[in-house]
Structure formats: C-alpha cells, structure tokens
Scaffold this active site. Structure first.
Site, PDB file in Angstrom:
ATOM      1  N   SER A 543       0.793  -1.198   0.145  1.00  0.00           N
ATOM      2  CA  SER A 543      -0.220  -0.028   0.079  1.00  0.00           C
ATOM      3  C   SER A 543       0.835   1.075  -0.090  1.00  0.00           C
ATOM      4  CB  SER A 543      -1.038   0.069   1.294  1.00  0.00           C
ATOM      5  OG  SER A 543      -1.956   0.962   1.231  1.00  0.00           O
ATOM      6  N   ASP A 629     -10.245  -3.291  -5.494  1.00  0.00           N
ATOM      7  CA  ASP A 629      -9.507  -2.691  -4.586  1.00  0.00           C
ATOM      8  C   ASP A 629      -9.810  -0.892  -4.716  1.00  0.00           C
ATOM      9  OD1 ASP A 629      -7.754  -1.133  -2.782  1.00  0.00           O
ATOM     10  OD2 ASP A 629      -5.827  -2.066  -3.333  1.00  0.00           O
ATOM     11  N   HIS A 664      -8.107  -4.723  -1.457  1.00  0.00           N
ATOM     12  CA  HIS A 664      -6.925  -4.225  -0.806  1.00  0.00           C
ATOM     13  C   HIS A 664      -6.081  -5.246  -0.030  1.00  0.00           C
ATOM     14  CE1 HIS A 664      -4.089  -0.703  -0.307  1.00  0.00           C
ATOM     15  NE2 HIS A 664      -4.406  -0.925   0.880  1.00  0.00           N
TER      16      HIS A 664
END
Length: 694
Positions: A543, A629, A664
C-alpha cells in the site's frame, strides 16, 4: 528452455497540463473510467484491461513456475502453524460471553455465545463459513450484538470493494431481517437502549459521507449527519460507559466529534468542539466526565484533557495527563474505577493504569522488541482489562489483568501445532543513522547463531505512512524464511508513529522523502553490521509501503536483489490529482494537493515512483493488486510495471499479479491469503538465492 515473453501493452501518450506543468502518461488508458461499477462487479472492467491483466497473471505463473513446489511447501508450513479449530477468548457481557471459533478446514469463523461462566449450550450467531460458501471473496467488516442481547448485526463484503451490506438477525427467532442495508461502510453501532442502529453510507465514489439511524427491528432510515467536506472520513461508536453515541469526522490532521445522549438516541447530534485545521481530538468517558485525547496547543504526541461539561467544548477542557515529547498516548480506555492508556516511546509499547485516586502503574515487558495492545471488552463496571502481548519470537498471549490487585491471568497462548521453540530465535533492536542524524529503529528476527558476515539473505520490511506503527509482532509467516536462514527485519521509518507523532509528521507532506532515505539508511546500516549484503536484500512493503518500494527502487536499485510491492500506491501524482477517487481529497493533508499547490506538485513529482522510472538496472520486482481495491486501484501497479519493463536496463523480470476477485487486503480466507504470501516469499528466495535454493 526459452524464457517466457512479458506482455507489452500499447502506449497511448496522454498530455496532462497542470499548474503550468506538463507531463505525458503513456499508460493512462489502463484506468477504467467506470471504475465505480467495477467495485460492485469486477466483470464490468473494460475488455482490454481484463485481457492485459490476464496476460500479466499468466506471465507471472510462467516465470515463477520453478517456484511452485516451494510455494506449496511454504503454504503448508504456514498453514501448519495455524491451529485450525482455534477459538477466541470469550468476552463477557452481562449474562453471556461472546466468542468466535474456526472449525477444522474452515476459511472463516463462526460467531457464538454461551451463558456466562458456567458453560452451557452454545448459540450460533453468525456462520461466516456458510455465508461465504461459493463466494470468490467474503469478509466481515464488523459484527456485534445489541446491548439487550436480542439482536446480532454484521457487515459483509462479497467483492473486496469495501461496500458492505449490513444484516440483522433476531436471536429469539433466528430470522434475518429482509430489509438489508446496502452501500454501507464497515462500521456501525447499536444505541445503548438497543432500539436503534447507527450506520455510515458510502457514496458513489466509495466515500463514507452520511450517517443514518434506523429502528433496529425494522423501519425507515433517518439521515442524522451529512459531512460537507469530501476530505473527511466518518465513524460511529458508543462511549465506554454507554452514555453517548459518538459521530466522528476526521482526516489525517483534523477531527470533530458530534454527540447524541444515550437517554435520547433520536435526538439531533450536537458538536462537541467545532473542527479547527490541524487539531485532532477524540472523546471518551470516565468517572462521570469526558476525557479528551488531543494534540491541541502544540501537544505533538497528544495529551489528555478532562471536562465535566455536558458538551465538552474546548473552553471546558482542563489539564489531566500532560504532554510529554516522544511519548505518544496512542489509545485510551475507560472503566468505572480505572483509566487505561496505551503509550509508545522509541518503538516500545507500555500500558499505564490509573485509579480514581490518581495513582498510576505501568505494564511492560523485558524483551528488546515487543508489541502490546488493549483488547477492549464490552463491560465498563469491571476491574479486569484484557491485553495482548507478543514479540517476533513469542506467540500472542492474552492476559486478563485485574487493575485493582495487579494480578495477571494468562487466558490463552497462541498455539503453533507444528511446533515453535522461541529459544531457537533471537530478536534484536538496532538503530540506523538517517542522513539528517535521526536514529531509525530496526527490529531483527533471526535464528540464534546466524553468522553476521553478510552471507545470509535479508528481507527488510517497511511502511511509513498515516502514523501507523509497525509493531514488533509475532507472525506465523516469517518463519518460512527465517527457518531457511534468512534474516527478517522491520525498518521503523518516519511516517509511522513508532517513535511518537512527531515521527509521523517528519515523514509526511514536504518531509515525505525522509521515509525513503530512512529505509535506505537501515539497509546500509545492516550491510555494514554484517546482517546483509547489497544485491542480496529483498525489500518488502504494501500500500503506502508499496510507494516506499517504488521510491527506493528508483533511488538505489543497486541495494536490492528483489522488491515485493503489495497493492503499491505508486502513481502518486496522477492519483492525488483525481478528485473522483475515494481517498484523494481525504489524503491531501498527507501528501499535498497538486491541483492547487505548485510546490506540492513539484515535491510529489520529485518522488512519485511511476513518474521517476528511468533507464536504470532495476532488480526483479513483483507487484500485486486487487481488481476490486477501492484504496489503491489496480491500474497503479499495472502502469508501473509496464513503465519499469519499458525502461529497465537490466534483464530482471518485472512481474504483476492481480487478484481478479479481491480488493486491498488480498484473498479473504485465512488459508487463501497464505497462498499469496507464499508466492511473495518464494519469489524472494528465487530472486535472491536462485533456482538452486528452491
């Protein structure tokens, strides 16, 4: 054997002019303008993108085919460290105690309750395994019972898009209400009288922007709060003493709380203290008064204030626990006779307990690096607080701590069925010196007796964003590398709050590059100390930590033998210039607004990984992502890998693995997720040690 040929996506130059600056994006076409629809139905992604992603996945499978046996072996090792029929420590609440349990072979848990203390028959509240059966993705964002124990609610996501549906079950009849809540955020709460459910709505751009109240046993939703600023996140909660319902609005630097008295849950919310830019505060209740955790008046690492007023505006705040630089007050919990706070200093946690007379004592441990967390609980009128202790070598331990007698009761130790001997391993805490002189902590896990002569491969993990600390925690995954002689390390770089909130502030905005240079300094320090060698280090981050991976790849490609970037935020300039994306307005305080601020544009452009790919000898890189995501869209790693492949002067492979059925967090099942980690680790072994180590 001929090496497989990588996909070569077409280039379609797009000229972008912004604040008098011009850039060209050859792969902008990979963004799907109908991405909102894709979040709800991944099958709606445009055909050309789907074809390219399928080709990229096939290329990964072909290149990493030699690692398949190692992937399978690592997966079985990781799975073998999981107690398959594990259960949580029950949480007492009134006449019942609530817990969850996995059945043998299950990917998802069952939620249960039983009569308190004396055993008795279990009642099934929610069977995640049954509800997730046949779903390519299934995750529960929140679940809980009403205070009268008659209802059970949960929020589930079947796409990975974080658009949740909230269901309510009548625990008397077992029936699930037909009026399901759609397009919800993952959090909700019951009113303390059990008559209402408060929940947050996500708009078409996936932003939580409205709070609704509905009768818990069915009825019309009432809009009670609408956030005017698209850059704020919303949440709902109930105070520890169940006296108030709280609505919070916040971003990375500013917050505001609205109050609804539990005695009148249908009342309109009232603001406690109107928001002021740069001031964060949160509210709690203890001993009949408000506690206020805030950074106001220069309290960088936060202080606690108190207020006896019904509505705790700033004018009513008075000093309670003063600010102490470098000591972060991270969390506060209230009980009738005690106040508990979690503090962090120099990347070490401690729990501090305060009684009504003002006497305090701390709970701490002796290992060089460890993590503590408050485990919460339902009850306010109790002397027992629960906390969890763990370290890189010590599995999680759940303690019930009597705050009055100071007695600890070990309720559970994480069981490792395949066996785990902490004495085989060693945890160390090192410090690297950053270019500006800052001491950057490093947590190291390795086998005892590992030679420190640079001969062992090293995995260096980093994140460094949003004030999220990287805890020195126990992981069943890391031993699949450590047991093979690898050294595992965490670089506690700036951007996290590992050394206090100032550590976060020094790694955001116009100081973001400190995160990257800290990570490089950690690598260089470990090389100098014999923990690794340039070219034999696997860098790993996800991320915002994937942004870190992209930046250090551009800055020092010579240091790394492999880079793993999970769901990487690498197209920073384009994303922060796209106001339709869910996180863009809320994250301008974190990164800067390149639409209005020329200095922010130039600074982001100086480090944005995608924009700074150049003719350099990049190491092997594996980027992963999820089609659903909502946080880091799939086209960020897709574009990045395409550009890396185009410009790299080395023969190293650039790999892109997209989960077409997840978001995600990757795969939702506890075992399926481990398969993705096994792929990452096998890639690292293959890239660093070669096929001979497979």
């Amino acid at each position: 054997m001929t090496a497989p040929a990588p996909p070569r996506p077409r280039k379609e130059p797009k000229r972008i002019e912004q604040l008098g600056r011009v850039r060209t994006d050859d792969y902008a076409w990979m963004k799907d303008d109908a991405w909102q629809q894709v979040l709800h139905d991944p099958a709606k992604v445009k055909a050309e993108v789907r074809e390219h992603l399928v080709a990229e996945n096939a290329y990964v499978a072909a290149v990493l085919r030699p690692t398949e046996a190692l992937q399978a072996k690592m997966f079985e090792e990781m799975k073998g460290r999981i107690k398959e029929d594990d259960a949580s420590v029950p949480d007492p609440d009134g006449a019942f105690e609530y817990f969850s349990r996995y059945e043998l072979g299950a990917q998802h848990p069952r939620h249960l309750r039983r009569p308190r203390g004396a055993g008795g028959d279990e009642a099934l509240l929610l069977d995640e395994e049954a509800r997730g059966a046949g779903q390519p993705y299934y995750a529960v964002g929140a679940a809980g019972h009403s205070p009268d124990h008659k209802l059970y609610a949960w929020a589930e996501d079947t796409q990975g898009s974080e658009y949740y549906r909230i269901f309510l079950r009548d625990l008397t009849t077992g029936e699930i209400a037909s009026d399901v809540i759609d397009n919800a955020y993952g959090a909700f709460c019951f009113s303390p009288d059990s008559q209402w459910l408060f929940w947050v709505w996500r708009d078409e751009n996936a932003r939580p922007s409205k709070v609704f109240r509905r009768p818990a046993r069915g009825g019309e939703d009432a809009l009670i709060y609408e956030e005017p600023d698209e850059g704020m996140f919303l949440g709902v909660d109930v105070t520890d003493d169940r006296s108030h319902i709280l609505i919070s609005a916040r971003n990375q630097e500013t917050s505001e709380v609205w109050l609804i008295p539990a005695s009148d849950p249908a009342a309109a919310p009232v603001v406690a203290q109107p928001r002021r830019p740069g001031v964060r505060y949160s509210l709690g209740r203890w001993d009949g008064r408000w506690t206020v955790r805030t950074n106001d008046d220069g309290a960088v690492d936060f202080k606690l204030m108190a207020s006896d007023a019904p509505v705790p505006g700033k004018a009513t705040w008075r000093d309670f626990i003063p600010h102490q630089s470098g000591r972060l007050i991270a969390q506060v919990g209230g009980y009738r006779g005690h106040l508990v706070r979690l503090e962090r200093e120099n990347a070490i946690d401690r729990i501090v307990v305060r009684d009504l007379a003002g006497e305090e004592h701390a709970i701490a441990f002796d290992e060089p690096a460890y993590a503590l967390s408050l485990a919460g609980g339902y009850e306010y009128d109790t002397t027992v607080a629960r906390f969890v202790y763990q370290s890189p070598t010590t599995p999680r331990q759940w303690f019930d701590y009597d705050m009055a007698t100071r007695a600890r009761l070990l309720r559970k130790t994480q069981e490792i069925p395949s066996g785990h001997d902490p004495a085989r391993y060693e945890t160390r805490r090192l410090y690297a010196t950053a270019p500006d002189g800052a001491d950057v902590p490093i947590t190291v896990l390795m086998l005892k007796g590992t030679p420190l002569d640079g001969s062992r491969p090293l995995l260096l993990y980093g994140y460094g964003a949003y004030g999220i600390p990287q805890e020195a925690s126990f992981s069943i995954r890391n031993f699949s590398l450590v047991d093979r002689g690898w050294i595992w390390a965490i670089a506690h770089v700036r951007g996290g709050s590992d050394k206090g909130w100032g550590w976060f502030l020094d790694g955001r905005g116009f100081k973001k590059t400190n995160t990257f240079t800290d990570f490089i300094a950690c690598a260089e320090h470990m090389i100098a100390a014999g923990y690794g060698k340039a070219g034999r280090i696997a860098a790993y981050g996800g991320s915002a930590g994937g942004m870190l991976m992209g930046a250090i790849a551009n800055m020092r490609p010579d240091l790394w033998g492999a880079i793993i970037a999970a769901v990487p935020f690498v197209d920073v300039l384009n994303t922060m210039s796209d106001t339709t994306l869910p996180l863009t307005p809320p994250e301008w305080p974190e990164w800067g607004n390149p639409l209005k601020d020329a200095a922010a544009y130039d600074y982001i452009a100086s480090y944005s990984p995608y924009d700074n790919v150049a003719a350099k000898p990049y190491p092997p890189i594996l980027a992963t992502g999820g089609l659903s995501d909502p946080r880091v869209t799939w086209w960020e790693p897709e574009k990045w890998i395409a550009r890396l492949r185009e410009h790299s002067t080395s023969e190293a492979p650039m790999l892109l693995k997209i989960n077409m059925e997840a978001g995600h967090g990757g795969a939702s099942g506890r075992f399926d997720f481990l398969k993705e980690i096994a792929l990452d680790y096998a890639f690292a072994v293959w890239a660093i040690e070669g096929e001979g180590a497979l």
